[in-house]
Scaffold this motif. Sequence first.
Motif, short mmCIF file in Angstrom:
data_model
loop_
_atom_site.label_atom_id
_atom_site.label_comp_id
_atom_site.label_asym_id
_atom_site.label_seq_id
_atom_site.Cartn_x
_atom_site.Cartn_y
_atom_site.Cartn_z
N UNK A 201 14.12 -11.36 8.39
CA UNK A 201 14.13 -10.02 7.82
C UNK A 201 13.36 -9.92 6.52
N UNK A 202 13.54 -10.91 5.65
CA UNK A 202 12.83 -10.89 4.36
C UNK A 202 11.32 -10.95 4.60
N UNK A 203 10.91 -11.86 5.47
CA UNK A 203 9.47 -11.99 5.73
C UNK A 203 8.92 -10.72 6.34
N UNK A 204 9.67 -10.13 7.29
CA UNK A 204 9.21 -8.91 7.93
C UNK A 204 9.13 -7.74 6.97
N UNK A 205 10.09 -7.65 6.05
CA UNK A 205 10.11 -6.55 5.10
C UNK A 205 8.92 -6.64 4.15
N UNK A 206 8.65 -7.85 3.65
CA UNK A 206 7.50 -8.02 2.75
C UNK A 206 6.20 -7.71 3.47
N UNK A 207 6.07 -8.23 4.70
CA UNK A 207 4.84 -8.00 5.47
C UNK A 207 4.65 -6.53 5.80
N UNK A 208 5.73 -5.82 6.11
CA UNK A 208 5.62 -4.43 6.49
C UNK A 208 5.17 -3.55 5.33
N UNK A 209 5.75 -3.77 4.15
CA UNK A 209 5.37 -2.97 2.98
C UNK A 209 3.93 -3.29 2.57
N UNK A 210 3.61 -4.59 2.49
CA UNK A 210 2.25 -4.97 2.09
C UNK A 210 1.23 -4.51 3.11
N UNK A 211 1.55 -4.67 4.39
CA UNK A 211 0.61 -4.29 5.43
C UNK A 211 0.32 -2.81 5.46
N UNK A 212 1.35 -1.98 5.27
CA UNK A 212 1.15 -0.54 5.31
C UNK A 212 0.19 -0.06 4.24
N UNK A 213 0.38 -0.53 3.01
CA UNK A 213 -0.50 -0.12 1.91
C UNK A 213 -1.90 -0.73 2.08
N UNK A 214 -1.95 -1.94 2.59
CA UNK A 214 -3.22 -2.63 2.75
C UNK A 214 -4.11 -1.94 3.79
N UNK A 215 -3.49 -1.54 4.91
CA UNK A 215 -4.25 -0.82 5.94
C UNK A 215 -4.80 0.48 5.36
N UNK A 216 -3.97 1.18 4.59
CA UNK A 216 -4.39 2.46 4.02
C UNK A 216 -5.56 2.28 3.06
N UNK A 217 -5.56 1.16 2.32
CA UNK A 217 -6.59 0.95 1.31
C UNK A 217 -7.86 0.33 1.87
N UNK A 218 -7.74 -0.64 2.81
CA UNK A 218 -8.90 -1.43 3.20
C UNK A 218 -9.15 -1.49 4.71
N UNK A 219 -8.32 -0.90 5.52
CA UNK A 219 -8.55 -0.98 6.95
C UNK A 219 -7.80 -2.13 7.59
N UNK A 220 -8.25 -2.54 8.76
CA UNK A 220 -7.48 -3.46 9.59
C UNK A 220 -7.87 -4.93 9.44
N UNK A 221 -9.10 -5.21 9.03
CA UNK A 221 -9.59 -6.59 9.10
C UNK A 221 -8.87 -7.54 8.15
N UNK A 222 -8.77 -7.18 6.88
CA UNK A 222 -8.19 -8.10 5.89
C UNK A 222 -6.73 -8.47 6.17
#
Length: 469
Positions: A201-222
């Motif tokens: 759960x901890x890993x998934x929560x961190x990944x979900x928050x970071x991934x959502x903002x990251x996709x919005x800022x830089x797209x899918x590749x990074x």
Amino acid sequence: MEAPSPAEERAAAAEGPKGPPGGAGAGGGRAWRGWGPVELVLFLASFSLALQRPLTTQYLWHRLGAEVGYNGTSRGGGCNDTSDPRQQEVSTLTSHWNLYIDLSGFFVGLFSATLLGPWSDRVGRRPLLVLASSGLLLQVIVSILVVTLELHVGFFILGRLICAFLGDYNALLATGFASVADVSTPRSRTFRMAVIEACLGISGMIASIAGGHWIKAQGYTNPFWLALATLIAATLYAAFVFRETVPDPQKASLFTLQNYRLVYQLFATPAPGKSRKHLALYLLALFLVLTIHYGTWDIVVLYELSSPLCWGSDLIGYGSAAQHLSYIVGLVQLRIFQLCLKDSWVAEISLAFNIVGMVVFSLANTTALMFTGYGMLSFSLVVTPVIRAKLSKLVNKTEQGALFSSIACVSGIAMLSATGIFNSLYPVTLDFMKGFPFLLGGLVLLIPAVLIGWMESSDPRPEYQQTFP
């Protein structure tokens, strides 16, 4: 020479077979056994998968949307025209491609899970951890190639097949739980397994928050590159740091029918009282819980992307983080409720929250109501570590790998059923009730609630459980 007593024979059987002098068994004592716990392998792999799952769905949504000429959503979020029929077309196409990707690895994963679990009972947990981590690593490499080179989305299926052949995430998770069962006592096993799920759960929560903002800022590749780096770390940790939990690993052939016979004997060998009946019923309850769990997770991103919610990647990230919060809340909930309740009744409370959360999801047409549903579901995942711990107590220590490979098969069948049912049901219910699949999920969860309650109330004594030291 005096013959060993029956008690000594039972103790020797529980310890497992000894290796020949100078062979793999003897070498196992001299070999590097590591010092690190298995939880970190699962944390890293789960972080990567939690990053990839919504990432892949959103990539499919936008890629397929571009192909049909629909641009109603973007990385910034929002819907431009809720009456546009192309929105429903994109939802249907994305749902179907998720179905194809999941189905593609099912039968291969079923074959590999039943082969690899019993094998790990003899050769140790490390080889399977490395193998399954490598499969996940190869899968994300294929995903990176699809995104960066704009290959046909069908190549996602290739990555899924490679991953399934090497054991898939289910085999990795099964090996982690088997490792905990190897070193825990019956009294502490439920909480130890809840600790593993809290790590997920901890890993998934961190990944979900970071991934959502990251996709919005830089797209899918990074974000895919981060998933790759995480899996490289998981594979190296499993190979060189993980502490082996099988006391005396042996050399054993992988491709042999003996591994399948060990799984068969797990269910066919006579046992005292009702233990085998409870084994089957708990597996059925776990199957139903996981089917609803996987099925709703499959469609929830689509549910949030389309109208009336029209979430962007940042809100989707927060929603996915809220899903994973249930693992952490479940650990605290379990520790508190175990002070005054048996594990079975803790599982019943968890199922009650799960059912309420599904009903709220089915009616959610605003962001506030959707997060209310997530709040209900944050108390919902105690049931899975309880069932796994009860199953683990029903078998011998030398059968833990076979048991958890069986659980991995049940999980795979549940994933197949969930994918087939929910990804097929969601498109056809859009016209009359978009949230109907969630309502159906809540109704189905009544069945494991009845099963667990019946098993606890019909025979509350612990004698039927074959608890081995």
